[in-house]
Design a protein around this motif. Structure first.
Motif, PDB file in Angstrom:
ATOM      1  N   LEU A   1       0.679  -1.219  -0.009  1.00  0.00           N
ATOM      2  CA  LEU A   1      -0.059   0.037   0.195  1.00  0.00           C
ATOM      3  C   LEU A   1       0.926   1.287  -0.025  1.00  0.00           C
ATOM      4  CD1 LEU A   1      -2.613   1.705   0.456  1.00  0.00           C
ATOM      5  CD2 LEU A   1      -2.331   1.223   3.061  1.00  0.00           C
ATOM      6  N   ILE A   2       2.039   1.226   0.814  1.00  0.00           N
ATOM      7  CA  ILE A   2       2.606   2.382   1.105  1.00  0.00           C
ATOM      8  C   ILE A   2       3.393   2.569  -0.511  1.00  0.00           C
ATOM      9  CG2 ILE A   2       4.916   3.334   2.028  1.00  0.00           C
ATOM     10  CD1 ILE A   2       3.959   1.820   4.752  1.00  0.00           C
ATOM     11  N   TYR A   3       4.040   1.656  -0.844  1.00  0.00           N
ATOM     12  CA  TYR A   3       4.829   1.505  -2.231  1.00  0.00           C
ATOM     13  C   TYR A   3       3.878   2.090  -3.253  1.00  0.00           C
ATOM     14  CZ  TYR A   3       8.679  -0.608  -0.133  1.00  0.00           C
ATOM     15  OH  TYR A   3       9.833  -1.119   0.720  1.00  0.00           O
ATOM     16  N   ARG A   4       2.659   1.729  -3.414  1.00  0.00           N
ATOM     17  CA  ARG A   4       1.617   2.111  -4.664  1.00  0.00           C
ATOM     18  C   ARG A   4       1.379   3.506  -4.216  1.00  0.00           C
ATOM     19  NH1 ARG A   4      -2.170  -3.104  -4.053  1.00  0.00           N
ATOM     20  NH2 ARG A   4      -0.690  -4.682  -4.558  1.00  0.00           N
ATOM     21  N   VAL A   5       1.005   3.787  -3.183  1.00  0.00           N
ATOM     22  CA  VAL A   5       0.622   5.239  -2.942  1.00  0.00           C
ATOM     23  C   VAL A   5       1.536   6.175  -3.275  1.00  0.00           C
ATOM     24  CG1 VAL A   5      -0.301   6.831  -0.927  1.00  0.00           C
ATOM     25  CG2 VAL A   5      -1.220   4.763  -1.175  1.00  0.00           C
TER      26      VAL A   5
ATOM     27  N   GLY B   1      -8.970  11.394  -5.517  1.00  0.00           N
ATOM     28  CA  GLY B   1      -9.963  10.293  -5.942  1.00  0.00           C
ATOM     29  C   GLY B   1      -9.194   8.960  -5.715  1.00  0.00           C
ATOM     30  N   PHE B   2      -8.072   8.915  -5.878  1.00  0.00           N
ATOM     31  CA  PHE B   2      -7.387   7.710  -5.866  1.00  0.00           C
ATOM     32  C   PHE B   2      -7.146   7.287  -4.471  1.00  0.00           C
ATOM     33  CE2 PHE B   2      -3.591   5.349  -4.920  1.00  0.00           C
ATOM     34  CZ  PHE B   2      -3.586   4.251  -6.061  1.00  0.00           C
ATOM     35  N   MET B   3      -6.712   8.296  -3.643  1.00  0.00           N
ATOM     36  CA  MET B   3      -6.504   7.910  -2.389  1.00  0.00           C
ATOM     37  C   MET B   3      -7.808   7.559  -1.601  1.00  0.00           C
ATOM     38  SD  MET B   3      -3.418   8.074  -1.680  1.00  0.00           S
ATOM     39  CE  MET B   3      -3.024   8.226   0.148  1.00  0.00           C
ATOM     40  N   GLY B   4      -8.926   8.246  -1.761  1.00  0.00           N
ATOM     41  CA  GLY B   4     -10.284   8.041  -1.320  1.00  0.00           C
ATOM     42  C   GLY B   4     -10.624   6.746  -1.655  1.00  0.00           C
ATOM     43  N   GLY B   5     -10.717   6.608  -2.978  1.00  0.00           N
ATOM     44  CA  GLY B   5     -11.238   5.220  -3.479  1.00  0.00           C
ATOM     45  C   GLY B   5     -10.356   3.935  -2.948  1.00  0.00           C
ATOM     46  N   TYR B   6      -9.247   4.074  -2.871  1.00  0.00           N
ATOM     47  CA  TYR B   6      -8.317   2.735  -2.224  1.00  0.00           C
ATOM     48  C   TYR B   6      -8.847   2.664  -0.841  1.00  0.00           C
ATOM     49  CZ  TYR B   6      -4.341  -0.128  -2.243  1.00  0.00           C
ATOM     50  OH  TYR B   6      -3.041  -1.236  -2.124  1.00  0.00           O
ATOM     51  N   THR B   7      -8.733   3.956   0.026  1.00  0.00           N
ATOM     52  CA  THR B   7      -8.998   3.442   1.344  1.00  0.00           C
ATOM     53  C   THR B   7     -10.417   3.146   1.822  1.00  0.00           C
ATOM     54  OG1 THR B   7      -9.378   5.921   1.526  1.00  0.00           O
ATOM     55  CG2 THR B   7      -7.299   5.031   2.241  1.00  0.00           C
ATOM     56  N   THR B   8     -11.383   3.845   0.882  1.00  0.00           N
ATOM     57  CA  THR B   8     -12.712   3.266   1.108  1.00  0.00           C
ATOM     58  C   THR B   8     -12.890   1.794   0.697  1.00  0.00           C
ATOM     59  OG1 THR B   8     -13.450   5.538   0.705  1.00  0.00           O
ATOM     60  CG2 THR B   8     -15.139   3.957   0.390  1.00  0.00           C
ATOM     61  N   PHE B   9     -12.360   1.538  -0.360  1.00  0.00           N
ATOM     62  CA  PHE B   9     -12.600   0.043  -0.736  1.00  0.00           C
ATOM     63  C   PHE B   9     -11.911  -1.076   0.207  1.00  0.00           C
ATOM     64  CE2 PHE B   9     -11.188  -3.926  -2.905  1.00  0.00           C
ATOM     65  CZ  PHE B   9     -12.581  -4.439  -3.442  1.00  0.00           C
TER      66      PHE B   9
END
Length: 97
Positions: free
Chosen positions: A6-10, A33-41
């Motif tokens: 997760l850390i590497y991708r972000v 959008g990316f961060m919000g979508g990733y954490t929500t999922f």
């Protein structure tokens, strides 16, 4: 503790955004959008797993069903509202296709 993937991708994605030649507004929009979508999922999957492990099948089924049905419904509503808004702008500006 956060998984390293997760850390590497972000960090990789944010590095690409910051170094890109996109306008600041687009950088903020895509990053958020990316961060919000990733954490929500991720949160959704954790909650589903917890309900499964607690053997709460009815609640899990309702949770998954409502999440997808309402999510898709609100997305469709957003597309519909955008179409109405676009048509209103066309009518107001006198542009006819």
């Amino acid at each position: 503790m956060l998984p390293l993937s997760l850390i590497y991708r972000v960090l990789f994605f944010l590095g690409l955004l910051v170094s890109s030649e996109l306008a600041t507004l687009w950088q903020l929009l895509l990053g958020t959008g990316f961060m919000g979508g990733y954490t929500t999922f991720s949160t959704f999957k954790v909650e589903c797993t917890e309900l499964y492990l607690q053997k709460k099948a009815k609640i899990l089924t309702a949770y998954i069903s409502l999440s997808y049905v309402l999510g898709i419904s609100f997305a469709a509503l957003g597309f519909f509202c955008w179409g109405v808004y676009k048509n209103c702008l066309r009518m107001l500006s006198g542009v006819v296709e």
